[in-house]
Design a protein around this motif. Structure first.
Motif, mmCIF file in Angstrom:
data_model
loop_
_atom_site.group_PDB
_atom_site.id
_atom_site.type_symbol
_atom_site.label_atom_id
_atom_site.label_comp_id
_atom_site.label_asym_id
_atom_site.label_seq_id
_atom_site.Cartn_x
_atom_site.Cartn_y
_atom_site.Cartn_z
ATOM 1 N N SER A 112 0.812 -1.217 0.000
ATOM 2 C CA SER A 112 0.000 0.000 0.000
ATOM 3 C C SER A 112 0.847 1.268 0.000
ATOM 4 O O SER A 112 0.313 2.369 -0.171
ATOM 5 C CB SER A 112 -0.927 0.008 1.219
ATOM 6 O OG SER A 112 -0.172 -0.079 2.421
ATOM 7 N N HIS A 114 3.412 4.116 -1.411
ATOM 8 C CA HIS A 114 3.530 4.732 -2.737
ATOM 9 C C HIS A 114 5.011 4.874 -3.109
ATOM 10 O O HIS A 114 5.820 5.288 -2.280
ATOM 11 C CB HIS A 114 2.862 6.107 -2.738
ATOM 12 C CG HIS A 114 1.389 6.042 -2.468
ATOM 13 N ND1 HIS A 114 0.438 6.033 -3.463
ATOM 14 C CD2 HIS A 114 0.698 5.957 -1.301
ATOM 15 C CE1 HIS A 114 -0.769 5.956 -2.936
ATOM 16 N NE2 HIS A 114 -0.640 5.919 -1.612
ATOM 17 N N TYR A 157 3.313 2.788 -15.138
ATOM 18 C CA TYR A 157 2.537 3.046 -13.936
ATOM 19 C C TYR A 157 1.708 1.828 -13.558
ATOM 20 O O TYR A 157 1.311 1.045 -14.405
ATOM 21 C CB TYR A 157 1.589 4.241 -14.144
ATOM 22 C CG TYR A 157 2.285 5.457 -14.692
ATOM 23 C CD1 TYR A 157 2.961 6.324 -13.844
ATOM 24 C CD2 TYR A 157 2.303 5.706 -16.067
ATOM 25 C CE1 TYR A 157 3.623 7.429 -14.348
ATOM 26 C CE2 TYR A 157 2.969 6.816 -16.576
ATOM 27 C CZ TYR A 157 3.625 7.675 -15.715
ATOM 28 O OH TYR A 157 4.297 8.755 -16.218
ATOM 29 N N THR A 158 1.450 1.695 -12.268
ATOM 30 C CA THR A 158 0.479 0.744 -11.754
ATOM 31 C C THR A 158 0.006 1.289 -10.421
ATOM 32 O O THR A 158 0.406 2.385 -10.013
ATOM 33 C CB THR A 158 1.088 -0.678 -11.617
ATOM 34 O OG1 THR A 158 0.031 -1.607 -11.319
ATOM 35 C CG2 THR A 158 2.122 -0.751 -10.509
ATOM 36 N N LYS A 159 -0.836 0.547 -9.729
ATOM 37 C CA LYS A 159 -1.380 1.042 -8.476
ATOM 38 C C LYS A 159 -0.260 1.341 -7.481
ATOM 39 O O LYS A 159 0.610 0.517 -7.245
ATOM 40 C CB LYS A 159 -2.345 0.009 -7.881
ATOM 41 C CG LYS A 159 -3.046 0.499 -6.629
ATOM 42 C CD LYS A 159 -4.031 -0.526 -6.097
ATOM 43 C CE LYS A 159 -4.731 -0.016 -4.851
ATOM 44 N NZ LYS A 159 -5.685 -0.999 -4.301
ATOM 45 N N ASN A 160 -0.285 2.538 -6.919
ATOM 46 C CA ASN A 160 0.698 2.999 -5.923
ATOM 47 C C ASN A 160 2.124 3.100 -6.483
ATOM 48 O O ASN A 160 3.084 3.125 -5.722
ATOM 49 C CB ASN A 160 0.700 2.097 -4.679
ATOM 50 C CG ASN A 160 -0.633 2.084 -3.976
ATOM 51 O OD1 ASN A 160 -1.395 3.046 -4.051
ATOM 52 N ND2 ASN A 160 -0.939 0.995 -3.297
ATOM 53 N N TYR A 162 4.432 5.265 -9.472
ATOM 54 C CA TYR A 162 4.473 6.351 -10.445
ATOM 55 C C TYR A 162 5.899 6.408 -10.979
ATOM 56 O O TYR A 162 6.779 7.020 -10.383
ATOM 57 C CB TYR A 162 4.069 7.671 -9.774
ATOM 58 C CG TYR A 162 2.925 7.483 -8.794
ATOM 59 C CD1 TYR A 162 1.603 7.481 -9.231
ATOM 60 C CD2 TYR A 162 3.171 7.240 -7.442
ATOM 61 C CE1 TYR A 162 0.556 7.273 -8.329
ATOM 62 C CE2 TYR A 162 2.131 7.031 -6.553
ATOM 63 C CZ TYR A 162 0.829 7.052 -6.999
ATOM 64 O OH TYR A 162 -0.198 6.836 -6.117
ATOM 65 N N SER A 340 -7.914 10.308 -15.648
ATOM 66 C CA SER A 340 -8.504 9.069 -15.135
ATOM 67 C C SER A 340 -10.020 9.066 -15.242
ATOM 68 O O SER A 340 -10.634 8.022 -15.430
ATOM 69 C CB SER A 340 -8.083 8.854 -13.676
ATOM 70 O OG SER A 340 -8.568 9.912 -12.862
#
Length: 360
Positions: A112, A114, A157-160, A162, A340
């Motif tokens: 979770s 970043h 990019y992917t979740k959490n 950059y 988004s």
């Protein structure tokens, strides 16, 4: 009849007893689990104590880290090949040699958390959860890439996560970020992947002080052996815990080494010798160091590690085939996914007469 049946059963049981039982074979494969392994002590700045000097490595974690590092290594070598075959164009910065940094970093944080990274991002892309197929397809500009073929090497990019930022540690900007993070006590770990060279200049020729972990001045820092995945893991855990406890930011310098040049246009041998690169490979290769730890502590056999290598090789080859056969995104989708969430709107193309529609 009973005597004959008893005799037959007796002979069958006798023959079975003479066969090597599978249970006996498995029982002979005894692995130590877990192992306590000494790691290099970190250099500290404005800290009274730092990460531990002993790391616990389980069999499962050891095999997991080994596989991930093998994937990153083979993926980068495949990217090098695809670039030379002109399947990959534009910018491409490889991170082979620095596998312990991305694998150890992910092992020391939460999913979770970043992560924002520089342009040498393929390894962190993978450890953050992007598949090899999606990474290589993005490099070749295909529809199945993680940014649908429109980001390339520097924009994944992917979740959490950059990833792929061109400006890395510009002096004025990093000073402002340090200041703001310290003022607001932000839970931020500033990481310097120090691979000892800039685009073509060694750190010794470009910096009067190469103690980058002290560059935060008023922010505490640690310097880590970035070639040892366990050292990186423990240091990352320490830094993350430090931030989560409300103490504010911390700087972490990971001393590592890149085997390739700065980018694909740089052979990497005009400002350093081949002997230097080979010496690092021979003495400090991160995959080799982990392999030695696994074998010496009886966490796995050589044969198991070879099986992992074979599995990884097939995975990367399959991904490369996908990345060279998957279709490119159609031109009319060039303006898609700029935001988004938003209603569709027109985007001007190369000139005012070319229009594209942006759809989220």
């Amino acid at each position: 009849m009973r005597k004959m049946l008893a005799a037959v059963v007796s002979r069958v049981l006798s023959r079975e007893a003479q066969k090597p039982a599978r249970r006996v074979l498995l029982a002979s494969c005894h692995y130590s689990n877990p192992a306590a392994i000494e790691i290099k002590q970190c250099d500290l700045y404005r800290l009274e104590e730092g990460p531990p000097v002993t790391a616990v490595l389980t069999r499962d974690d050891g095999l997991k880290y080994y596989r991930m590092m093998q994937v990153v290594r083979r993926m980068e070598l495949k990217a090098d090949q695809l670039y030379k075959q002109k399947f990959i164009r534009g910018f491409c910065h490889l991170c082979d040699g620095q596998e312990a940094c991305c694998v150890g970093l992910e092992a020391g944080i939460n999913s979770s958390d970043h992560v924002i990274t520089s342009y040498r991002a393929h390894g962190i892309c993978y450890t953050r959860g992007i598949s090899v197929r999606a990474i290589l397809a993005e490099l070749t500009g295909r529809r199945g890439g993680c940014a649908k073929g429109k980001g390339g090497s520097m924009h994944m990019y992917t979740k959490n996560f950059y990833g792929g930022n061109g400006i890395v540690g510009a002096q004025g900007q990093i000073a402002e970020a340090f200041n703001m993070a310290a003022l607001w006590k932000l839970p931020c770990v500033f990481i310097c992947e120090n691979n000892l060279y800039g685009m073509g200049t060694s750190v010794d020729r470009s910096a009067a002080s190469t103690d980058y972990y002290k560059r935060g001045h008023f922010i505490p820092g640690i310097r880590v052996d970035g070639m040892d995945v366990l050292c990186v893991r423990e240091a990352t855990k320490f830094a993350a815990d430090y931030c989560r406890s409300g103490k504010g930011p911390i700087v972490m310098e990971m001393q590592t080494y890149r085997y390739h040049g700065h980018s694909m246009s740089d052979p990497g041998i005009s400002y350093r010798t081949r002997e230097e690169v080979q010496n690092v490979r021979r003495k400090s290769d991160p995959i080799m160091l982990l392999q030695e730890k696994i074998i010496n502590n009886k966490l796995a056999s050589v044969e198991e590690l070879k099986e992992i290598e074979g599995s990884v090789k097939k995975e990367v080859e399959d991904a490369a085939h996908f990345a060279t056969t998957d279709p490119e995104p159609p031109l009319d989708e060039l303006g898609h996914h700029l935001y988004s969430s938003n209603p569709p709107f027109e985007v001007r193309g190369a000139n005012q007469w070319i229009k594209f529609k942006s759809i989220s």
